[in-house]
Design a protein around this motif. Structure first.
Motif, PDB file in Angstrom:
ATOM      1  N   ALA A 105       0.819  -1.205   0.000  1.00  0.00           N
ATOM      2  CA  ALA A 105       0.000   0.000   0.000  1.00  0.00           C
ATOM      3  C   ALA A 105       0.854   1.256   0.000  1.00  0.00           C
ATOM      4  N   ALA A 106       1.986   1.230   0.734  1.00  0.00           N
ATOM      5  CA  ALA A 106       2.882   2.391   0.747  1.00  0.00           C
ATOM      6  C   ALA A 106       3.474   2.627  -0.645  1.00  0.00           C
ATOM      7  N   LEU A 107       3.826   1.554  -1.344  1.00  0.00           N
ATOM      8  CA  LEU A 107       4.368   1.709  -2.688  1.00  0.00           C
ATOM      9  C   LEU A 107       3.326   2.254  -3.654  1.00  0.00           C
ATOM     10  N   ILE A 108       2.070   1.848  -3.487  1.00  0.00           N
ATOM     11  CA  ILE A 108       1.016   2.360  -4.357  1.00  0.00           C
ATOM     12  C   ILE A 108       0.838   3.860  -4.163  1.00  0.00           C
ATOM     13  N   ILE A 109       0.960   4.335  -2.931  1.00  0.00           N
ATOM     14  CA  ILE A 109       0.777   5.757  -2.652  1.00  0.00           C
ATOM     15  C   ILE A 109       1.863   6.590  -3.315  1.00  0.00           C
ATOM     16  N   VAL A 110       3.111   6.144  -3.222  1.00  0.00           N
ATOM     17  CA  VAL A 110       4.244   6.956  -3.694  1.00  0.00           C
ATOM     18  C   VAL A 110       4.740   6.538  -5.071  1.00  0.00           C
ATOM     19  N   LEU A 111       4.097   5.559  -5.704  1.00  0.00           N
ATOM     20  CA  LEU A 111       4.608   5.083  -6.992  1.00  0.00           C
ATOM     21  C   LEU A 111       4.640   6.182  -8.052  1.00  0.00           C
ATOM     22  N   PRO A 112       3.607   7.011  -8.222  1.00  0.00           N
ATOM     23  CA  PRO A 112       3.720   8.095  -9.220  1.00  0.00           C
ATOM     24  C   PRO A 112       4.870   9.054  -8.926  1.00  0.00           C
ATOM     25  N   ALA A 113       5.025   9.449  -7.647  1.00  0.00           N
ATOM     26  CA  ALA A 113       6.101  10.378  -7.300  1.00  0.00           C
ATOM     27  C   ALA A 113       7.466   9.739  -7.493  1.00  0.00           C
ATOM     28  N   VAL A 114       7.609   8.474  -7.111  1.00  0.00           N
ATOM     29  CA  VAL A 114       8.892   7.785  -7.281  1.00  0.00           C
ATOM     30  C   VAL A 114       9.223   7.636  -8.771  1.00  0.00           C
ATOM     31  N   PHE A 153      21.548  17.866  -7.067  1.00  0.00           N
ATOM     32  CA  PHE A 153      21.004  17.649  -5.729  1.00  0.00           C
ATOM     33  C   PHE A 153      19.959  18.691  -5.346  1.00  0.00           C
ATOM     34  N   PRO A 154      20.248  20.002  -5.429  1.00  0.00           N
ATOM     35  CA  PRO A 154      19.193  20.965  -5.082  1.00  0.00           C
ATOM     36  C   PRO A 154      18.017  20.935  -6.041  1.00  0.00           C
ATOM     37  N   LEU A 155      18.289  20.656  -7.320  1.00  0.00           N
ATOM     38  CA  LEU A 155      17.189  20.594  -8.282  1.00  0.00           C
ATOM     39  C   LEU A 155      16.294  19.392  -8.008  1.00  0.00           C
ATOM     40  N   THR A 156      16.892  18.272  -7.590  1.00  0.00           N
ATOM     41  CA  THR A 156      16.085  17.100  -7.228  1.00  0.00           C
ATOM     42  C   THR A 156      15.207  17.393  -6.025  1.00  0.00           C
ATOM     43  N   LEU A 157      15.724  18.129  -5.051  1.00  0.00           N
ATOM     44  CA  LEU A 157      14.928  18.496  -3.884  1.00  0.00           C
ATOM     45  C   LEU A 157      13.745  19.377  -4.282  1.00  0.00           C
ATOM     46  N   VAL A 158      14.018  20.379  -5.125  1.00  0.00           N
ATOM     47  CA  VAL A 158      12.941  21.291  -5.543  1.00  0.00           C
ATOM     48  C   VAL A 158      11.888  20.548  -6.343  1.00  0.00           C
ATOM     49  N   LEU A 159      12.327  19.756  -7.311  1.00  0.00           N
ATOM     50  CA  LEU A 159      11.365  18.991  -8.114  1.00  0.00           C
ATOM     51  C   LEU A 159      10.627  17.965  -7.255  1.00  0.00           C
ATOM     52  N   GLY A 160      11.312  17.382  -6.266  1.00  0.00           N
ATOM     53  CA  GLY A 160      10.640  16.444  -5.365  1.00  0.00           C
ATOM     54  C   GLY A 160       9.537  17.107  -4.563  1.00  0.00           C
ATOM     55  N   MET A 161       9.783  18.332  -4.064  1.00  0.00           N
ATOM     56  CA  MET A 161       8.742  19.047  -3.330  1.00  0.00           C
ATOM     57  C   MET A 161       7.569  19.391  -4.235  1.00  0.00           C
ATOM     58  N   VAL A 162       7.866  19.754  -5.488  1.00  0.00           N
ATOM     59  CA  VAL A 162       6.778  20.042  -6.434  1.00  0.00           C
ATOM     60  C   VAL A 162       5.969  18.778  -6.711  1.00  0.00           C
ATOM     61  N   ILE A 163       6.646  17.644  -6.865  1.00  0.00           N
ATOM     62  CA  ILE A 163       5.945  16.379  -7.119  1.00  0.00           C
ATOM     63  C   ILE A 163       5.094  15.983  -5.919  1.00  0.00           C
ATOM     64  N   VAL A 164       5.619  16.177  -4.703  1.00  0.00           N
ATOM     65  CA  VAL A 164       4.831  15.888  -3.502  1.00  0.00           C
ATOM     66  C   VAL A 164       3.596  16.773  -3.454  1.00  0.00           C
TER      67      VAL A 164
END
Length: 258
Positions: free
Chosen positions: A182-191, A218-229
């Motif tokens: 279930a945890a993988l299903i929740i984050v699968l699109p973001a991952v 590294f900083p770009l991955t963090l920014v894009l990760g926050m946008v994806i979240v």
């Protein structure tokens, strides 16, 4: 002089103490109420209050000697039932904790941890955010009232002293492996989106080896990760409703005698 016979003491133990142990065990283990945020004394007082309200509505309990081995076996059975009910709820909450940890590791935010005041351990910030979100949703949708309703029904479907059916609970235990899935299903699109970002950085590094990928990626991955979240939060309610329904149905099946 006021005296109590053994039969009267046994009747009092069976009619009040046995339900009290089941209720107290659930409140000590379940999320929100069973965390370190709620003092143990408050949980005990709440268990007493629920028992006082619930006991008069319950069917007659089996008479048992207050200091016999049978009484201790009945008490152990009630504690086990309450702990199992609370454990199912803990698994439901930890689905979102695991989802947040997986997402934090993929976006490079796993080092940013904070102390979880509910459990007293360090968790990633994203996992703590998911924990607070699911707690608010659980309370807003009256999930705690459904848990108390299932607890009250359990005294009718699984009265104290009726015995536990091992096959029934083993069947329920085999269904508890849905936490990681279930945890993988929740984050699968973001991952998946973060995986595409990492592949793009890998292609950039291959095309331009002189490019310092660590200072840019590294900083770009963090920014894009926050946008994806932020984007993925639009679908979190549907995931919560499906998982909450499954967890509460499993809780009701666990409270059944057969």
């Amino acid at each position: 002089m006021f005296e109590l016979s053994d039969a009267q003491i046994g009747s009092w133990v069976s009619s009040f103490v046995l339900p009290l142990f089941r209720i107290a065990a659930l409140l000590m283990v379940m999320p929100i109420i069973g965390t370190q945020l709620v003092p143990t004394r408050v949980r005990l007082y709440l268990s007493l209050a629920i028992s006082v309200v619930l006991v008069p509505t319950l069917p007659p309990m089996p008479l048992v000697d207050s200091i016999s081995l049978q009484a201790f076996m009945f008490i152990a059975q009630e504690i086990l039932i309450g702990v199992m009910l609370g454990f199912v709820l803990q698994l439901f909450f930890h689905v979102f904790v695991v989802a947040g940890q997986i997402l934090a590791m993929q976006m490079g935010l796993g080092f940013a941890s904070m102390v979880d005041p509910a459990n007293g351990i360090s968790v990633p910030v994203i996992g703590q955010y998911f924990t607070m979100l699911v707690t608010l949703l659980f309370l807003a949708m009256n999930g705690h009232l459904v848990v108390f309703e299932v607890l009250a029904e359990s005294f009718l479907t699984l009265p104290p002293g009726s015995g536990l059916q091992v096959d029934h609970y083993w069947e329920i235990a085999t269904k508890l492996g849905w936490v990681m899935g279930a945890a993988l299903i929740i984050v699968l699109p973001a991952v998946t989106a973060l995986l595409v970002v990492n592949i793009a950085f890998g292609v950039m590094t291959r095309a331009a080896p002189q490019l310092n990928i660590f200072s840019i990626g590294f900083p770009l991955t963090l920014v894009l990760g926050m946008v994806i979240v932020w984007i993925s939060m639009a679908d979190i309610l549907s995931h919560y409703q499906a998982l909450a329904s499954e967890a509460l149905i499993m809780l009701r099946e666990l409270a059944r005698a057969s």
